[in-house]
Design a protein around this motif. Structure first.
Motif, PDB file in Angstrom:
ATOM      1  N   MET A   1      -6.996 -18.075 -39.179  1.00 16.23           N
ATOM      2  CA  MET A   1      -6.166 -19.301 -39.246  1.00 16.23           C
ATOM      3  C   MET A   1      -4.825 -18.967 -39.890  1.00 16.23           C
ATOM      4  O   MET A   1      -3.789 -18.976 -39.250  1.00 16.23           O
ATOM      5  CB  MET A   1      -6.923 -20.352 -40.065  1.00 16.23           C
TER       6      MET A   1
ATOM      7  N   GLY B   1      -2.437 -21.964 -28.041  1.00 15.90           N
ATOM      8  CA  GLY B   1      -3.712 -21.455 -28.524  1.00 15.90           C
ATOM      9  C   GLY B   1      -4.202 -20.230 -27.771  1.00 15.90           C
ATOM     10  O   GLY B   1      -4.946 -19.417 -28.313  1.00 15.90           O
ATOM     11  N   LEU B   2      -3.765 -20.076 -26.550  1.00 15.32           N
ATOM     12  CA  LEU B   2      -4.178 -18.909 -25.768  1.00 15.32           C
ATOM     13  C   LEU B   2      -3.072 -17.864 -25.709  1.00 15.32           C
ATOM     14  O   LEU B   2      -3.133 -16.930 -24.905  1.00 15.32           O
ATOM     15  CB  LEU B   2      -4.603 -19.320 -24.359  1.00 15.32           C
TER      16      LEU B   2
ATOM     17  N   LEU C   1       0.148 -18.081 -24.731  1.00 11.81           N
ATOM     18  CA  LEU C   1       1.259 -18.125 -23.769  1.00 11.81           C
ATOM     19  C   LEU C   1       2.566 -18.197 -24.561  1.00 11.81           C
ATOM     20  O   LEU C   1       2.603 -18.694 -25.672  1.00 11.81           O
ATOM     21  CB  LEU C   1       1.140 -19.336 -22.838  1.00 11.81           C
TER      22      LEU C   1
ATOM     23  N   HIS D   1       3.509 -27.246 -18.425  1.00  8.60           N
ATOM     24  CA  HIS D   1       2.966 -25.977 -17.928  1.00  8.60           C
ATOM     25  C   HIS D   1       1.850 -25.562 -18.882  1.00  8.60           C
ATOM     26  O   HIS D   1       1.962 -24.555 -19.588  1.00  8.60           O
ATOM     27  CB  HIS D   1       4.096 -24.939 -17.917  1.00  8.60           C
TER      28      HIS D   1
ATOM     29  N   PRO E   1      -5.124 -23.460 -19.970  1.00  9.34           N
ATOM     30  CA  PRO E   1      -6.391 -24.166 -19.763  1.00  9.34           C
ATOM     31  C   PRO E   1      -6.931 -24.843 -21.020  1.00  9.34           C
ATOM     32  O   PRO E   1      -7.733 -25.767 -20.923  1.00  9.34           O
ATOM     33  CB  PRO E   1      -7.339 -23.055 -19.300  1.00  9.34           C
TER      34      PRO E   1
ATOM     35  N   MET F   1      -4.433 -18.438 -35.073  1.00  3.38           N
ATOM     36  CA  MET F   1      -5.769 -19.007 -34.814  1.00  3.38           C
ATOM     37  C   MET F   1      -6.712 -17.923 -34.303  1.00  3.38           C
ATOM     38  O   MET F   1      -7.609 -17.480 -34.977  1.00  3.38           O
ATOM     39  CB  MET F   1      -5.639 -20.137 -33.784  1.00  3.38           C
ATOM     40  N   PHE F   2      -6.446 -17.463 -33.053  1.00  3.89           N
ATOM     41  CA  PHE F   2      -7.225 -16.348 -32.524  1.00  3.89           C
ATOM     42  C   PHE F   2      -6.384 -15.076 -32.573  1.00  3.89           C
ATOM     43  O   PHE F   2      -5.156 -15.138 -32.570  1.00  3.89           O
ATOM     44  CB  PHE F   2      -7.614 -16.611 -31.064  1.00  3.89           C
TER      45      PHE F   2
ATOM     46  N   LYS G   1      -4.784 -11.685 -30.885  1.00  7.81           N
ATOM     47  CA  LYS G   1      -4.232 -11.403 -29.564  1.00  7.81           C
ATOM     48  C   LYS G   1      -5.351 -10.967 -28.621  1.00  7.81           C
ATOM     49  O   LYS G   1      -5.450 -11.414 -27.476  1.00  7.81           O
ATOM     50  CB  LYS G   1      -3.190 -10.283 -29.682  1.00  7.81           C
TER      51      LYS G   1
ATOM     52  N   GLU H   1      -7.231 -13.933 -27.462  1.00 12.15           N
ATOM     53  CA  GLU H   1      -6.463 -14.734 -26.501  1.00 12.15           C
ATOM     54  C   GLU H   1      -6.537 -14.102 -25.113  1.00 12.15           C
ATOM     55  O   GLU H   1      -6.810 -14.782 -24.117  1.00 12.15           O
ATOM     56  CB  GLU H   1      -4.999 -14.826 -26.941  1.00 12.15           C
TER      57      GLU H   1
ATOM     58  N   ILE I   1     -10.095 -14.574 -23.565  1.00 13.54           N
ATOM     59  CA  ILE I   1     -10.359 -15.899 -23.002  1.00 13.54           C
ATOM     60  C   ILE I   1      -9.607 -16.066 -21.686  1.00 13.54           C
ATOM     61  O   ILE I   1     -10.182 -16.505 -20.679  1.00 13.54           O
ATOM     62  CB  ILE I   1      -9.939 -17.008 -23.998  1.00 13.54           C
ATOM     63  N   ARG I   2      -8.341 -15.696 -21.686  1.00 13.49           N
ATOM     64  CA  ARG I   2      -7.566 -15.839 -20.454  1.00 13.49           C
ATOM     65  C   ARG I   2      -8.195 -15.016 -19.334  1.00 13.49           C
ATOM     66  O   ARG I   2      -8.345 -15.488 -18.198  1.00 13.49           O
ATOM     67  CB  ARG I   2      -6.105 -15.389 -20.683  1.00 13.49           C
TER      68      ARG I   2
ATOM     69  N   ASP J   1      -0.932 -11.726 -17.520  1.00 15.00           N
ATOM     70  CA  ASP J   1       0.215 -11.168 -18.227  1.00 15.00           C
ATOM     71  C   ASP J   1      -0.182 -10.481 -19.538  1.00 15.00           C
ATOM     72  O   ASP J   1       0.270 -10.865 -20.615  1.00 15.00           O
ATOM     73  CB  ASP J   1       1.249 -12.278 -18.510  1.00 15.00           C
TER      74      ASP J   1
ATOM     75  N   LEU K   1      -2.345 -19.614 -16.514  1.00 20.20           N
ATOM     76  CA  LEU K   1      -2.771 -18.538 -17.403  1.00 20.20           C
ATOM     77  C   LEU K   1      -1.626 -17.632 -17.833  1.00 20.20           C
ATOM     78  O   LEU K   1      -1.821 -16.690 -18.589  1.00 20.20           O
ATOM     79  CB  LEU K   1      -3.859 -17.691 -16.727  1.00 20.20           C
ATOM     80  N   ARG K   2      -0.449 -17.903 -17.301  1.00 19.39           N
ATOM     81  CA  ARG K   2       0.714 -17.114 -17.701  1.00 19.39           C
ATOM     82  C   ARG K   2       1.966 -17.952 -17.483  1.00 19.39           C
ATOM     83  O   ARG K   2       1.948 -18.962 -16.791  1.00 19.39           O
ATOM     84  CB  ARG K   2       0.786 -15.801 -16.918  1.00 19.39           C
TER      85      ARG K   2
END
Ligand code: FES
Ligand code: FES
Lengths: 144, 144
Positions: free
Chosen positions: A1, A93-94, A96, A103, A106, B1-2, B4, B7, B10-11, B36, B141-142
């Motif tokens: 975190m 969070g992912l 990007l 845009h 997910p 949070m997560f 790299k 991330e 998951i993607r 990406d 996703l990118r």
DNA sequence: AAAATAAAAGACAAAAATATCTTTTATAGA
DNA sequence: TCTATAAAAGATATTTTTGTCTTTTATTTT
């Protein structure tokens, strides 16, 4: 975190708030012991927070770190932003490059909810308030 | 949070779910481009997830990564745990060695709420569901 | 003014996370 | 069976984060 740096920073701020509530100052060694952090490392962190005006300090004998009345009202959000930047407040969070409603990744819809809760929590939690609970020994800054 | 790593993981899982929904397989180069991410890096990550049974793969021509029916139901929590461990699910927000109701840090009460929300969100979100929205081009996703 | 103290500043070191490259193994298809 | 393909495995490299040490500067006390 949060980064380790940020965790130490928050703990140190609360500790300083406590130790300086009577107008006195607290040295780096005592801080490091009080929050169980590497001494030289927390020194660097506080140096940086000092430059940004988040914490006050004084050199020389009887010197040390302290918080003035305005600094006691500092929100955790301010500390986190100063140390970790604003990724946690606005980043995807992912991972990007940009978080955007137009845009979305997910996880965007689920993640923005969480992020909003975190932001609001950090904004309304102030160092001074946390220090009071610590004073009553209801909470702790280290585990022995 | 997560991290790299997480991330990307998951993607990649969502991407693989999409590309393999018709029973075919997808190669590492296409995955790296699709999400990406650095090609060699995501390869390593998927290798590890493969060992843990989170993703399926096949070597040789026509080989690649894919998700079987059970893997499509994988929750994000499973992926996060496999990659980042369980700190986000049970660790102290201020970095104390142990999070505990009996010996709480100053942020404990506020933080456990957030942590609970995150945990529940990660537990109920499944790769397959996210893939469907991606398929409808509602999410991405990118960022190009 | 001199000595002692404590933070600031700057340089350096170790560890962890992220990223890349090379060699090996399994599989499919000619 | 031979060749091409693609992931697995192992080694190496780079960057970032975390941690440490030394020197300088400001301030107080003697
Ligand atoms: S785009 Fe990923 S959280 Fe908003
Ligand atoms: S003790 Fe810090 S979050 Fe529980």
């Amino acid at each position: 975190m949060f980064s380790k740096t940020c965790e130490y920073a928050i703990r140190a701020m609360i500790f300083i708030a406590q130790k300086s509530k009577d107008g006195s100052k607290v040295g780096i060694k005592e801080i490091a012991k009080g929050i169980d952090s590497p001494e030289y490392f927390i020194a660097k962190i506080l140096q940086e927070l000092g430059r940004k005006g988040v914490v006050q300090s004084m050199k020389g004998p009887t010197g040390g770190f302290y918080l003035d009345n305005s600094a006691r009202k500092t929100s955790l959000a301010t500390i986190v932003k100063a140390v970790d930047g604003d990724n946690i407040f606005s980043g995807c969070g992912l991972g990007l490059k940009q978080c955007s409603d137009k845009h979305p990744c997910p996880l965007h819809h689920e993640f923005t909810k969480i992020r909003k809760d975190i932001t609001s929590m950090l904004n309304k939690t102030r160092v001074g308030d946390l220090q009071e609970e610590l004073d009553q020994k209801l909470t702790f800054l280290r585990r022995d």
